[in-house]
Each structure stands twice: as structure tokens, then as C-alpha cells.
Design a protein around this motif. Structure first.
Motif, PDB file in Angstrom:
ATOM      1  N   UNK A   1       0.877  -3.685  -4.208  1.00 16.94           N
ATOM      2  CA  UNK A   1      -0.545  -2.995  -4.744  1.00 16.94           C
ATOM      3  C   UNK A   1      -1.332  -4.127  -4.885  1.00 16.94           C
ATOM      4  N   UNK A   2      -0.836  -5.390  -5.364  1.00 16.46           N
ATOM      5  CA  UNK A   2      -1.560  -6.627  -5.578  1.00 16.46           C
ATOM      6  C   UNK A   2      -2.142  -6.990  -4.152  1.00 16.46           C
ATOM      7  N   UNK A   3      -1.058  -6.928  -3.376  1.00 16.39           N
ATOM      8  CA  UNK A   3      -1.577  -7.747  -2.139  1.00 16.39           C
ATOM      9  C   UNK A   3      -2.747  -6.691  -1.498  1.00 16.39           C
ATOM     10  N   UNK A   4      -2.641  -5.418  -1.259  1.00 14.88           N
ATOM     11  CA  UNK A   4      -3.874  -4.539  -0.897  1.00 14.88           C
ATOM     12  C   UNK A   4      -4.984  -4.867  -1.584  1.00 14.88           C
ATOM     13  N   UNK A   5      -4.993  -5.128  -3.025  1.00 11.89           N
ATOM     14  CA  UNK A   5      -6.207  -5.332  -3.750  1.00 11.89           C
ATOM     15  C   UNK A   5      -6.791  -6.840  -3.123  1.00 11.89           C
ATOM     16  N   UNK A   6      -5.730  -7.746  -3.016  1.00 12.78           N
ATOM     17  CA  UNK A   6      -6.229  -9.051  -2.409  1.00 12.78           C
ATOM     18  C   UNK A   6      -6.824  -9.115  -0.905  1.00 12.78           C
ATOM     19  N   UNK A   7      -6.531  -7.853  -0.426  1.00 15.66           N
ATOM     20  CA  UNK A   7      -6.873  -7.739   1.065  1.00 15.66           C
ATOM     21  C   UNK A   7      -8.289  -7.305   1.085  1.00 15.66           C
TER      22      UNK A   7
ATOM     23  N   UNK B   1      -7.391  10.875  -0.523  1.00 12.15           N
ATOM     24  CA  UNK B   1      -8.743  10.940   0.073  1.00 12.15           C
ATOM     25  C   UNK B   1      -9.286   9.439   0.723  1.00 12.15           C
ATOM     26  N   UNK B   2      -8.782   8.337   0.232  1.00 12.52           N
ATOM     27  CA  UNK B   2      -8.979   7.291   0.524  1.00 12.52           C
ATOM     28  C   UNK B   2      -8.235   6.229   0.185  1.00 12.52           C
ATOM     29  N   UNK B   3      -6.947   5.930   1.171  1.00 12.63           N
ATOM     30  CA  UNK B   3      -6.070   5.152   0.796  1.00 12.63           C
ATOM     31  C   UNK B   3      -6.378   3.530   0.417  1.00 12.63           C
ATOM     32  N   UNK B   4      -7.414   3.226   0.369  1.00 13.29           N
ATOM     33  CA  UNK B   4      -7.837   1.884   0.319  1.00 13.29           C
ATOM     34  C   UNK B   4      -9.014   1.707  -0.850  1.00 13.29           C
ATOM     35  N   UNK B   5      -9.130   2.909  -2.027  1.00 12.73           N
ATOM     36  CA  UNK B   5     -10.092   3.045  -2.745  1.00 12.73           C
ATOM     37  C   UNK B   5      -9.393   1.838  -3.677  1.00 12.73           C
ATOM     38  N   UNK B   6     -10.305   0.774  -3.959  1.00 18.81           N
ATOM     39  CA  UNK B   6     -10.095  -0.168  -5.109  1.00 18.81           C
ATOM     40  C   UNK B   6     -10.036   0.155  -6.350  1.00 18.81           C
ATOM     41  N   UNK B   7     -10.703   1.002  -6.824  1.00 15.12           N
ATOM     42  CA  UNK B   7     -10.452   1.680  -8.144  1.00 15.12           C
ATOM     43  C   UNK B   7      -8.996   2.460  -8.285  1.00 15.12           C
ATOM     44  N   UNK B   8      -8.844   3.155  -7.473  1.00 14.36           N
ATOM     45  CA  UNK B   8      -7.364   3.717  -7.406  1.00 14.36           C
ATOM     46  C   UNK B   8      -6.391   2.831  -7.519  1.00 14.36           C
ATOM     47  N   UNK B   9      -6.484   1.871  -6.721  1.00 14.74           N
ATOM     48  CA  UNK B   9      -5.442   0.717  -6.462  1.00 14.74           C
ATOM     49  C   UNK B   9      -5.448   0.015  -7.912  1.00 14.74           C
ATOM     50  N   UNK B  10      -6.423  -0.315  -8.356  1.00 19.52           N
ATOM     51  CA  UNK B  10      -6.239  -0.894  -9.722  1.00 19.52           C
ATOM     52  C   UNK B  10      -5.746  -0.042 -10.944  1.00 19.52           C
TER      53      UNK B  10
END
Length: 417
Positions: free
Chosen positions: A409-415, A372-381
Motif C-alpha cells: 500500500x505504501x508503494x502504491x501511494x508513492x507511485x 470502483x477505483x483501485x488507485x483511489x489515493x484516499x482509499x489507499x491512505x
């Protein structure tokens, strides 16, 4: 190959290095090994030389220079390519100037063609597993420059024999572990077998019957037949194209038999399970080798081979009607999130699974939430925690994939802001 995988559990020959920093070794009288990502070998005879594998294109000039200067300056009469992978056949054109006869398996042209045509697809995957070799994404043109096309003069189905300078060479078809186009080179008078990638980068190990790089599935039954053929030769030395030579007829024979019996055990267990109506995932989970057949899995992985055998026989259809149509399960993940009460509810369940020690189950739910949201921070965490919770693997490809996924995943969270 990762140097750590070159540690063998058998007696290793200690070859003599020749020249300062050349990576050239005299592994037996008149037999030379130029080491690199893929080794090149030269057998010198009074009537000329036989070259077995030529290494990666990027290393081909060095292999040729070192072997020509320090091993033998005589003419190259034959070039044998153990299979079509670029780290074995990429430098073949460096050796054909003396009108050398090029020998390869009958399936070599077919394998070479599909690897060439799929070079951009495979490069994207290979960057994950070989970042030191493919540091930046190459263009399709650059890739194909690294994969010069070879036209063998002699194609081998079973065995092709020739003699040069009083030495007999048998080129033997050994398909299975690294593809359908594998050959090994046997020197019967010296009991030496050049194996290419037939036995992988260490010996013994579970074979790489399925490759995450994205290649055709390797046949377990072909590999069993090839192992029987090699066992019957009773070699006293194995010379692979990755790693060091292995000596000792008794140790070699017992380990070859163990590999053969292990592959046969798993193959038969898959067939039995299929006939009983068991699913591929059940068989991946449950099939294990008995202790006396245990093999390390640094390159190939048993559970992936189980799936490769299953799908090699039955194809991709596993029995769900949805598989017949171009609608993946991920297309309805967003609706599952809504029905669950939103992404936080899904991620809450994923975190409970993580606490229960079930990281793969948690990853399934994370994929549902991210649909639903590929940038969801909680989901990435949560994905990062799940990835880091997976047990360490001795398998290089699994380890490199997980490292890639964790870094991504770490890079996406940093971005994210």
C-alpha cells in the motif's frame, strides 16, 4: 523459520558444536545435527548411517559435506523423510548414492505430487512469508528444480521398524499438525524422538492446523491421535527439524498433554457450535482456551484452526445462496458505493470506524471503495491507517502478511502522482 520462534519454554539441551562455523552439532553420542533453514540429522552406527531429513535443496550440498566429513564417512543405509516439504526432503538425492533405503509416510507421494503441481501458486504466497529464501519470483522450471521428486522404497502407515548396527529405529506415522504425511523416528533404547515438524518450530505451541501458504487443511483428530501415540512413548528428548533439541521427560510429557488437551478442547467446541447453528465467524471470535491450556501462537493460530476445523467438516458453503454461484460479493461493491453517495461517503464511514477502534470493519469498507477505483489515493491512505491500526501479532504468518500489505500500500501511494 524466524530464529525468535526457536526460544522454547522448556529445558534446552546445549549441544556441542563441531568444527569452525560448520553449524554441525553433536546432540547425543553418535547423533549429529546439521543446522540450516531445515536441519539434517545423522545417526551413526557400526554398520552405517541413518539420515533423518535432508534439508532444503539449496542447503543440501552443505549438509551432506559437513555430515560426511565431520560426523561419519560411513555408508548411508537409510534415509527417513519426515514429510514432503522441500526444507525436509529437498536434498534426498544427495544421500541415495550408496543405495540407501528411503522411508516415508504412505501419504508422502500424494503430498509431494500436489506440492509439485502447485509450486507456482505456492511460491507467490511463500514469497510473502519467506522473503529471504524466495527473494525474486522464480519460474515454474526453477521452482521444480528446487523440488526433486523422491520415490520412497518403504511407505509407512502406522509403524515400520528396522535395526542397524545394534540400534533399533521405529518410524511412526504422526499425521496432523504439518500434514497427512508426517512421520517421526523413535529410538526406543535411547528414548529419543525425531519429530520433523510434528511439534512445530518451538515447543510447546498451538499447532499450524491451517497454513496461510495454501495447503490442505490438517486434521485435528489425526493430530490428537498422533499426540496420544507420542505421549505413550515417554520420550526423554525431542529432536525437531527446526530449532534445538528439548530434554526432560516430565516437561516433555506435560507439554505434549497440554497440546493434545488444547486441540481436543477447540475441536469439541467447534463441533458443539456447529451443532448449535453458530456461524464460523462467531466461533472464530468466541472460542478461547482456558488458562490452564494456554499455548503461544507464533506459527499456528487458534482462530484460523477453528475455521479450518469447521470447513474441514462442512466445506466452503456457509449458507448464503450467493455462494453457490461464481459471483463474488466484490462484484457489487461498486453499486454499494453509488448507493452510499460515492466513495468519499464510504471512506468517511471507514474513518469513523477507525476512530472507534474497529480497523477490520474499516478495511471492509475500504475494499468496497477500491472496487470502483483501485488507485483511489484516499482509499489507499485509509487502508494504510487501518492496517497500521491492527494490533501486533505474535503469529509470524499474520505479521508477515500485514507487513507485506503495508509495504504494498505504501508503494502504491508513492507511485501515484
Amino acid at each position: 523459520m524466524n530464529p525468535a520462534f526457536l526460544l522454547a519454554s522448556v529445558l534446552l539441551l546445549q549441544p556441542q558444536e563441531v568444527g569452525d562455523g560448520t553449524n554441525l552439532y553433536l546432540i547425543a553420542p553418535d547423533i549429529w545435527q546439521s543446522r540450516g533453514i531445515g536441519h539434517a540429522h545423522l545417526v551413526a552406527t557400526p554398520e552405517g548411517n541413518v539420515v533423518i531429513d535432508t534439508g532444503l535443496t539449496l542447503e543440501a550440498d552443505r549438509h551432506h559435506r559437513v555430515l560426511s566429513r565431520h560426523a561419519s564417512s560411513g555408508p548411508t543405509r537409510y534415509v527417513v523423510l519426515t514429510h514432503a516439504h522441500a526444507d525436509h526432503a529437498g536434498g534426498a538425492d544427495r544421500w541415495t548414492g550408496d543405495d540407501a533405503t528411503v522411508i516415508a509416510h504412505a501419504r508422502f507421494p500424494h503430498t509431494q505430487r500436489y506440492l509439485y503441481e502447485l509450486a507456482p501458486f505456492q511460491a507467490r504466497r511463500n514469497r510473502i512469508y519467506y522473503p529471504a529464501v524466495i527473494a525474486t519470483p522464480p519460474s515454474a522450471e526453477e521452482l521444480r528444480e528446487l523440488m526433486p521428486q523422491v520415490e520412497p522404497d518403504i511407505l509407512v502407515h502406522e509403524t515400520y521398524t528396522f535395526e542397524l548396527g545394534g540400534t533399533r529405529f521405529d518410524v511412526i506415522g504422526t499425521p496432523g499438525a504439518e500434514g497427512a504425511d508426517s512421520v517421526s523416528v523413535w529410538l526406543p533404547d535411547r528414548r529419543i524422538l525425531f519429530t520433523g515438524d510434528f511439534l512445530g518450530p518451538i515447543f510447546p505451541m498451538w499447532p499450524n492446523l491451517y497454513s496461510l501458504r495454501g495447503e490442505t487443511i490438517r486434521s485435528a483428530t489425526d493430530y490428537i491421535d498422533s499426540l496420544d501415540r507420542v505421549i505413550a512413548l515417554e520420550p526423554e528428548m525431542l529432536v525437531p527439524s527446526h530449532g534445538e533439541p528439548v530434554e526432560g521427560a516430565r516437561t516433555i510429557r506435560s507439554n505434549l498433554q497440554r497440546i493434545r488437551d488444547a486441540v481436543r478442547y477447540v475441536h469439541d467446541a467447534v463441533v458443539e457450535g456447529m451443532n448449535e447453528g453458530r456461524t464460523v465467524h462467531e466461533l472464530m471470535r468466541d472460542i478461547r482456551l482456558p488458562p490452564e491450556l494456554h499455548l503461544p501462537e507464533p506459527h499456528g493460530k487458534l482462530s484460523w484452526s477453528v475455521r479450518g476445523i469447521w470447513e474441514g467438516y462442512a466445506g466452503w458453503f456457509h449458507g448464503s445462496t450467493t455462494e453457490l454461484y461464481p459471483v463474488p460479493a466484490s462484484d457489487v461493491y461498486h453499486y454499494l458505493t453509488i448507493l452510499a453517495g460515492g466513495p468519499e461517503a464510504v471512506l468517511g464511514a471507514a474513518e469513523q470506524l477507525l476512530e472507534a477502534g474497529r480497523p477490520v470493519h474499516a478495511l471492509h469498507l475500504v475494499e468496497v471503495a477500491l472496487a470502483g477505483d483501485s488507485d483511489d489515493v484516499h482509499a489507499l491512505e485509509v487502508r494504510l491507517k487501518a492496517l497500521e491500526s491492527l494490533p501486533p501479532s505474535e503469529n509470524r504468518f499474520e505479521s508477515m502478511w500485514l507487513r507485506h500489505r503495508i509495504n504494498e500500500t505504501t508503494q502504491r501511494l508513492a507511485d501515484e502522482p
